[in-house]
Write an enzyme that holds these catalytic residues in place. Structure first.
Site, PDB file in Angstrom:
ATOM      1  N   THR A 153       0.593   4.754  88.283  1.00  0.00           N
ATOM      2  CA  THR A 153       0.928   3.468  87.667  1.00  0.00           C
ATOM      3  C   THR A 153       2.300   3.494  87.024  1.00  0.00           C
ATOM      4  O   THR A 153       2.754   4.534  86.533  1.00  0.00           O
ATOM      5  CB  THR A 153      -0.141   3.108  86.599  1.00  0.00           C
ATOM      6  OG1 THR A 153       0.248   1.913  85.944  1.00  0.00           O
ATOM      7  CG2 THR A 153      -0.301   4.194  85.549  1.00  0.00           C
ATOM      8  N   SER A 195      -2.832   2.957  77.070  1.00  0.00           N
ATOM      9  CA  SER A 195      -4.298   2.820  76.990  1.00  0.00           C
ATOM     10  C   SER A 195      -4.895   4.150  77.446  1.00  0.00           C
ATOM     11  O   SER A 195      -4.177   4.988  78.022  1.00  0.00           O
ATOM     12  CB  SER A 195      -4.793   1.706  77.928  1.00  0.00           C
ATOM     13  OG  SER A 195      -4.683   2.122  79.287  1.00  0.00           O
ATOM     14  N   TYR A 197      -6.918   4.504  79.863  1.00  0.00           N
ATOM     15  CA  TYR A 197      -6.755   4.518  81.323  1.00  0.00           C
ATOM     16  C   TYR A 197      -5.366   5.030  81.713  1.00  0.00           C
ATOM     17  O   TYR A 197      -5.227   5.934  82.544  1.00  0.00           O
ATOM     18  CB  TYR A 197      -6.977   3.113  81.921  1.00  0.00           C
ATOM     19  CG  TYR A 197      -6.213   2.931  83.202  1.00  0.00           C
ATOM     20  CD1 TYR A 197      -6.617   3.584  84.366  1.00  0.00           C
ATOM     21  CD2 TYR A 197      -5.027   2.172  83.247  1.00  0.00           C
ATOM     22  CE1 TYR A 197      -5.868   3.477  85.537  1.00  0.00           C
ATOM     23  CE2 TYR A 197      -4.288   2.068  84.406  1.00  0.00           C
ATOM     24  CZ  TYR A 197      -4.713   2.719  85.548  1.00  0.00           C
ATOM     25  OH  TYR A 197      -3.966   2.635  86.695  1.00  0.00           O
ATOM     26  N   HIS A 198      -4.319   4.434  81.126  1.00  0.00           N
ATOM     27  CA  HIS A 198      -2.960   4.857  81.497  1.00  0.00           C
ATOM     28  C   HIS A 198      -2.748   6.333  81.159  1.00  0.00           C
ATOM     29  O   HIS A 198      -2.041   7.050  81.867  1.00  0.00           O
ATOM     30  CB  HIS A 198      -1.909   3.981  80.800  1.00  0.00           C
ATOM     31  CG  HIS A 198      -1.796   2.594  81.361  1.00  0.00           C
ATOM     32  ND1 HIS A 198      -2.431   1.505  80.811  1.00  0.00           N
ATOM     33  CD2 HIS A 198      -1.133   2.109  82.447  1.00  0.00           C
ATOM     34  CE1 HIS A 198      -2.150   0.412  81.519  1.00  0.00           C
ATOM     35  NE2 HIS A 198      -1.367   0.751  82.524  1.00  0.00           N
ATOM     36  N   LYS A 201      -3.652   8.678  83.872  1.00  0.00           N
ATOM     37  CA  LYS A 201      -2.668   8.748  84.959  1.00  0.00           C
ATOM     38  C   LYS A 201      -1.532   9.706  84.592  1.00  0.00           C
ATOM     39  O   LYS A 201      -0.914  10.304  85.458  1.00  0.00           O
ATOM     40  CB  LYS A 201      -2.112   7.348  85.247  1.00  0.00           C
ATOM     41  CG  LYS A 201      -3.147   6.391  85.810  1.00  0.00           C
ATOM     42  CD  LYS A 201      -3.457   6.707  87.263  1.00  0.00           C
ATOM     43  CE  LYS A 201      -4.455   5.737  87.832  1.00  0.00           C
ATOM     44  NZ  LYS A 201      -4.725   5.935  89.257  1.00  0.00           N
TER      45      LYS A 201
HETATM   46  P1  NAD Z   1     -10.775  -0.673  92.142  1.00  0.00           P
HETATM   47  O1  NAD Z   1     -11.577  -0.377  90.937  1.00  0.00           O
HETATM   48  O2  NAD Z   1     -10.930  -1.992  92.804  1.00  0.00           O
HETATM   49  O3  NAD Z   1     -11.029   0.464  93.242  1.00  0.00           O
HETATM   50  C1  NAD Z   1     -11.277   1.798  92.935  1.00  0.00           C
HETATM   51  C2  NAD Z   1     -12.393   2.287  93.856  1.00  0.00           C
HETATM   52  O4  NAD Z   1     -12.660   3.677  93.582  1.00  0.00           O
HETATM   53  C3  NAD Z   1     -13.705   1.537  93.619  1.00  0.00           C
HETATM   54  O5  NAD Z   1     -14.212   1.055  94.842  1.00  0.00           O
HETATM   55  C4  NAD Z   1     -14.638   2.572  92.972  1.00  0.00           C
HETATM   56  O6  NAD Z   1     -15.980   2.370  93.325  1.00  0.00           O
HETATM   57  C5  NAD Z   1     -14.062   3.895  93.515  1.00  0.00           C
HETATM   58  N1  NAD Z   1     -14.281   5.043  92.625  1.00  0.00           N
HETATM   59  C6  NAD Z   1     -13.946   5.154  91.306  1.00  0.00           C
HETATM   60  N2  NAD Z   1     -14.324   6.360  90.840  1.00  0.00           N
HETATM   61  C7  NAD Z   1     -14.888   7.036  91.884  1.00  0.00           C
HETATM   62  C8  NAD Z   1     -15.480   8.314  92.024  1.00  0.00           C
HETATM   63  N3  NAD Z   1     -15.559   9.151  90.976  1.00  0.00           N
HETATM   64  N4  NAD Z   1     -15.964   8.691  93.234  1.00  0.00           N
HETATM   65  C9  NAD Z   1     -15.889   7.837  94.308  1.00  0.00           C
HETATM   66  N5  NAD Z   1     -15.353   6.613  94.222  1.00  0.00           N
HETATM   67  C10 NAD Z   1     -14.867   6.202  93.019  1.00  0.00           C
HETATM   68  O7  NAD Z   1      -9.237  -0.436  91.753  1.00  0.00           O
HETATM   69  P2  NAD Z   1      -7.914  -0.869  92.539  1.00  0.00           P
HETATM   70  O8  NAD Z   1      -7.360  -2.057  91.877  1.00  0.00           O
HETATM   71  O9  NAD Z   1      -8.159  -0.877  93.984  1.00  0.00           O
HETATM   72  O10 NAD Z   1      -6.957   0.356  92.173  1.00  0.00           O
HETATM   73  C11 NAD Z   1      -6.915   1.496  93.007  1.00  0.00           C
HETATM   74  C12 NAD Z   1      -5.957   2.515  92.428  1.00  0.00           C
HETATM   75  O11 NAD Z   1      -4.660   1.924  92.313  1.00  0.00           O
HETATM   76  C13 NAD Z   1      -6.362   2.954  91.022  1.00  0.00           C
HETATM   77  O12 NAD Z   1      -6.230   4.337  90.881  1.00  0.00           O
HETATM   78  C14 NAD Z   1      -5.402   2.225  90.120  1.00  0.00           C
HETATM   79  O13 NAD Z   1      -5.133   2.991  88.977  1.00  0.00           O
HETATM   80  C15 NAD Z   1      -4.174   2.046  90.983  1.00  0.00           C
HETATM   81  N6  NAD Z   1      -3.416   0.843  90.626  1.00  0.00           N
HETATM   82  C16 NAD Z   1      -3.990  -0.401  90.700  1.00  0.00           C
HETATM   83  C17 NAD Z   1      -3.249  -1.531  90.333  1.00  0.00           C
HETATM   84  C18 NAD Z   1      -3.819  -2.927  90.351  1.00  0.00           C
HETATM   85  O14 NAD Z   1      -3.143  -3.850  89.890  1.00  0.00           O
HETATM   86  N7  NAD Z   1      -5.021  -3.131  90.867  1.00  0.00           N
HETATM   87  C19 NAD Z   1      -1.923  -1.365  89.906  1.00  0.00           C
HETATM   88  C20 NAD Z   1      -1.373  -0.086  89.844  1.00  0.00           C
HETATM   89  C21 NAD Z   1      -2.133   1.007  90.211  1.00  0.00           C
HETATM   90  N1  USQ Z   2      -2.002 -10.339  79.692  1.00  0.00           N
HETATM   91  C1  USQ Z   2      -1.917 -11.623  79.163  1.00  0.00           C
HETATM   92  N2  USQ Z   2      -2.927 -12.482  79.410  1.00  0.00           N
HETATM   93  C2  USQ Z   2      -4.022 -12.158  80.154  1.00  0.00           C
HETATM   94  C3  USQ Z   2      -4.098 -10.854  80.713  1.00  0.00           C
HETATM   95  C4  USQ Z   2      -3.072  -9.974  80.449  1.00  0.00           C
HETATM   96  O1  USQ Z   2      -0.944 -11.966  78.483  1.00  0.00           O
HETATM   97  O2  USQ Z   2      -4.903 -13.012  80.324  1.00  0.00           O
HETATM   98  C5  USQ Z   2      -0.908  -9.363  79.423  1.00  0.00           C
HETATM   99  C6  USQ Z   2      -1.373  -8.042  78.830  1.00  0.00           C
HETATM  100  O3  USQ Z   2      -1.481  -8.113  77.412  1.00  0.00           O
HETATM  101  C7  USQ Z   2      -0.278  -7.096  79.317  1.00  0.00           C
HETATM  102  C8  USQ Z   2       0.127  -7.675  80.673  1.00  0.00           C
HETATM  103  O4  USQ Z   2      -0.352  -9.023  80.678  1.00  0.00           O
HETATM  104  O5  USQ Z   2       0.824  -7.163  78.468  1.00  0.00           O
HETATM  105  C9  USQ Z   2      -0.407  -6.924  81.866  1.00  0.00           C
HETATM  106  O6  USQ Z   2      -1.826  -6.832  81.805  1.00  0.00           O
HETATM  107  P1  USQ Z   2      -2.679  -6.524  83.139  1.00  0.00           P
HETATM  108  O7  USQ Z   2      -4.125  -6.530  82.766  1.00  0.00           O
HETATM  109  O8  USQ Z   2      -2.248  -7.436  84.221  1.00  0.00           O
HETATM  110  O9  USQ Z   2      -2.147  -5.077  83.549  1.00  0.00           O
HETATM  111  P2  USQ Z   2      -2.496  -3.601  83.023  1.00  0.00           P
HETATM  112  O10 USQ Z   2      -3.521  -3.598  81.968  1.00  0.00           O
HETATM  113  O11 USQ Z   2      -1.198  -2.928  82.723  1.00  0.00           O
HETATM  114  O12 USQ Z   2      -3.162  -2.891  84.281  1.00  0.00           O
HETATM  115  C10 USQ Z   2      -2.939  -3.257  85.637  1.00  0.00           C
HETATM  116  C11 USQ Z   2      -3.987  -2.531  86.471  1.00  0.00           C
HETATM  117  C12 USQ Z   2      -3.791  -1.023  86.339  1.00  0.00           C
HETATM  118  C13 USQ Z   2      -2.359  -0.663  86.725  1.00  0.00           C
HETATM  119  C14 USQ Z   2      -1.343  -1.458  85.893  1.00  0.00           C
HETATM  120  C15 USQ Z   2       0.068  -1.279  86.429  1.00  0.00           C
HETATM  121  O13 USQ Z   2      -5.293  -2.911  86.047  1.00  0.00           O
HETATM  122  O14 USQ Z   2      -4.710  -0.357  87.196  1.00  0.00           O
HETATM  123  O15 USQ Z   2      -2.141   0.711  86.517  1.00  0.00           O
HETATM  124  O16 USQ Z   2      -1.632  -2.870  86.034  1.00  0.00           O
HETATM  125  S1  USQ Z   2       1.270  -1.362  85.132  1.00  0.00           S
HETATM  126  O17 USQ Z   2       1.025  -2.557  84.305  1.00  0.00           O
HETATM  127  O18 USQ Z   2       2.574  -1.417  85.754  1.00  0.00           O
HETATM  128  O19 USQ Z   2       1.106  -0.180  84.309  1.00  0.00           O
END
Ligand code: NAD
Ligand code: USQ
Length: 410
Positions: A153, A195, A197-198, A201
């Site tokens: 991320t 967070s 979560y972050h 990573k």
């Molecule tokens: P998602 O939750 O939709 O998909 C993740 C998948 O992994 C799910 O289907 C879940 O069931 C599976 N999973 C989780 N833990 C597991 C485990 N222990 N064993 C087997 N399967 C498991 O998430 P996404 O939005 O598709 O994100 C995928 C990846 O990309 C994540 O690692 C996330 O951090 C990264 N990412 C997502 C975004 C975004 O905006 N969605 C942005 C940046 C990075």
């Molecule tokens: N936000 C609002 N209003 C909303 C929802 C979110 O103002 O209704 C704001 C949040 O406070 C934050 C920003 O929008 O400042 C982004 O929030 P987000 O939920 O869109 O993104 P984030 O929590 O950072 O997480 C998402 C994905 C995560 C990925 C990350 C990439 O869920 O898996 O790692 O984006 S990044 O943001 O570049 O770190």
């Protein structure tokens, strides 16, 4: 329909049932690769826990795979197990399938979910760190020459740089020695997670650094921005292939949430002042970037290759007004449930993907309209009570609930 690639590879997609993993699996299968999905369906179970669901009616895995075979003539194998806890199964599958590439999406990816309670913090750390470590450990034990591509991320860097462009993973530093000589080094960019979560990573980054150094594993870490959109070319081929669209306060990401809110007549919920600037990428570019990462692996003695997987940056407040102008809807400023900088500038380098041939999809009215249309089509599936972001970073923070009630906000 298939657009065959030059060199077909065996690719295991960890987390292939998820929002990014499912369209990526279809895209790679369509290119002629032999794709295998591993997923424990934990994301679907979290929907049950939160009593929320994807705005789009995603189909069970069996239906998805059958539909893909009918549409494309290509088969994707599926294993349902937990890679964070079932190490022996993971190793056995690697030995059996002999993959050339593993793409690792299988982590708990929501920042708000990771901050809900001690239980959720601990689950996120256990799941994500063990998942990544098990994959690395199993690659070494298998003795196979596997290229690991991980979805990281942009949030590992934090979002403030005092005007500097965030480089792709490594920072040039000059350190003075005792004799006053300047030593030039490249170090992993200092982490600054926002967070739990972050933070997982950022831990992943260290695991990659170590296993690359010690065991020579070839690793590409993709520091991805916020993904928006829902459809890709392949998911649009059949209704049963439809991708997930998260809109709830825990899993919905900001731009998709704003588009959904405008489409269903809910206020557009800006947290705080909306001065937060973030990096974005459309889901179609996500799948294309992963293809490019596979086609451009690091060499055997090369350090971890890090790409910034994003195409543009935007301020949250600007996005809210852009969406309001496009689709209607009132912009409201709610209490920020997160502990984050109220305002930040963000400059990011993404030269590596551009140099490999990425032609960025930027915020385009047509694509924004497409997401709005999908949200309108499935508006009847929205549970309005699940829209506000209620997970707070500390006890002092307040949920992001609009003050003014409308008839839809009971
Ligand atoms: P998602 O939750 O939709 O998909 C993740 C998948 O992994 C799910 O289907 C879940 O069931 C599976 N999973 C989780 N833990 C597991 C485990 N222990 N064993 C087997 N399967 C498991 O998430 P996404 O939005 O598709 O994100 C995928 C990846 O990309 C994540 O690692 C996330 O951090 C990264 N990412 C997502 C975004 C975004 O905006 N969605 C942005 C940046 C990075
Ligand atoms: N936000 C609002 N209003 C909303 C929802 C979110 O103002 O209704 C704001 C949040 O406070 C934050 C920003 O929008 O400042 C982004 O929030 P987000 O939920 O869109 O993104 P984030 O929590 O950072 O997480 C998402 C994905 C995560 C990925 C990350 C990439 O869920 O898996 O790692 O984006 S990044 O943001 O570049 O770190």
């Amino acid at each position: 329909m298939s657009i065959e690639t030059k060199e077909s590879k065996k690719i295991i997609v960890l987390g292939g049932d998820g929002f990014c993993g499912w369209p990526t699996s279809l895209h790679l299968s369509n290119l002629g690769h032999d794709v295998v999905i591993i997923d424990n369906l934990s994301r679907r179970n979290i929907d049950n826990e939160l009593e929320a669901q994807s705005l789009t009616p995603i189909q069970p895995m069996g239906t998805r795979l059958k539909a893909w075979e009918e549409v494309s003539g290509r088969k994707i194998n599926f294993y349902n197990f937990n890679i964070a806890t079932e190490y022996d199964t993971l190793l056995a599958v690697l030995l059996d399938e002999q993959p050339d590439v593993i793409i690792h999406f299988a982590e708990q990816r929501s920042a708000p979910y990771s901050m809900k309670s001690p239980k959720h913090k601990r689950y996120t750390v256990n799941n994500n760190v063990n998942a990544t470590h098990n994959v690395l450990c199993a690659i070494v034990e298998s003795g196979l020459d596997i290229h690991l591509v991980h979805l990281g991320t942009m949030g590992v860097y934090g979002y403030g740089t005092a005007g500097m462009k965030i480089p792709e993973g490594y920072l040039d530093v000059k350190v003075p020695t005792e004799t006053g000589e300047l030593i030039h080094q490249q170090i992993l960019y200092p982490t600054n997670p926002g967070s739990v979560y972050h933070m997982t990573k950022t831990q992943d980054q260290l695991l990659f650094h170590y296993y690359n150094k010690n065991d020579g594993i070839r690793i590409t870490d993709l520091h991805q921005g916020i993904v928006w959109g829902t459809n890709t070319k392949e998911t649009m081929l059949d209704d049963r292939l439809i991708n997930r669209f998260d809109y709830d306060g825990d899993y919905g990401t900001v731009l998709n949430r704003f588009l959904m809110q405008a489409a269903v007549g809910y206020p557009i919920t800006v947290h705080g002042t909306g001065g937060q600037t973030r990096a974005f990428i459309h889901i179609q570019d996500t799948v294309r970037c992963i293809q490019l990462a596979i086609e451009n692996p690091p060499k055997h003695d090369e350090r971890v290759m890090i790409f910034n997987q994003m195409t543009e940056t935007h301020r949250v407040n600007d996005l809210a007004h852009l969406v309001s102008d496009l689709a209607g809807g009132e912009v409201v400023y709610v209490s920020n449930p997160r502990k984050e900088a109220a305002e930040n500038e963000l400059y990011v380098s993404n030269d590596l993907f551009l140099s490999k041939g990425l032609n960025p999809t930027t915020l385009d009215n047509g694509l924004l309209q497409e997401v709005t249309d999908i949200a309108k089509k499935y508006a009847h599936r929205v549970d309005y009570s699940k829209i506000p972001a209620r997970s707070t970073w500390t006890k002092e923070q307040k949920p992001g609930v609009p003050e003014k009630k409308t008839e839809k906000m009971v």
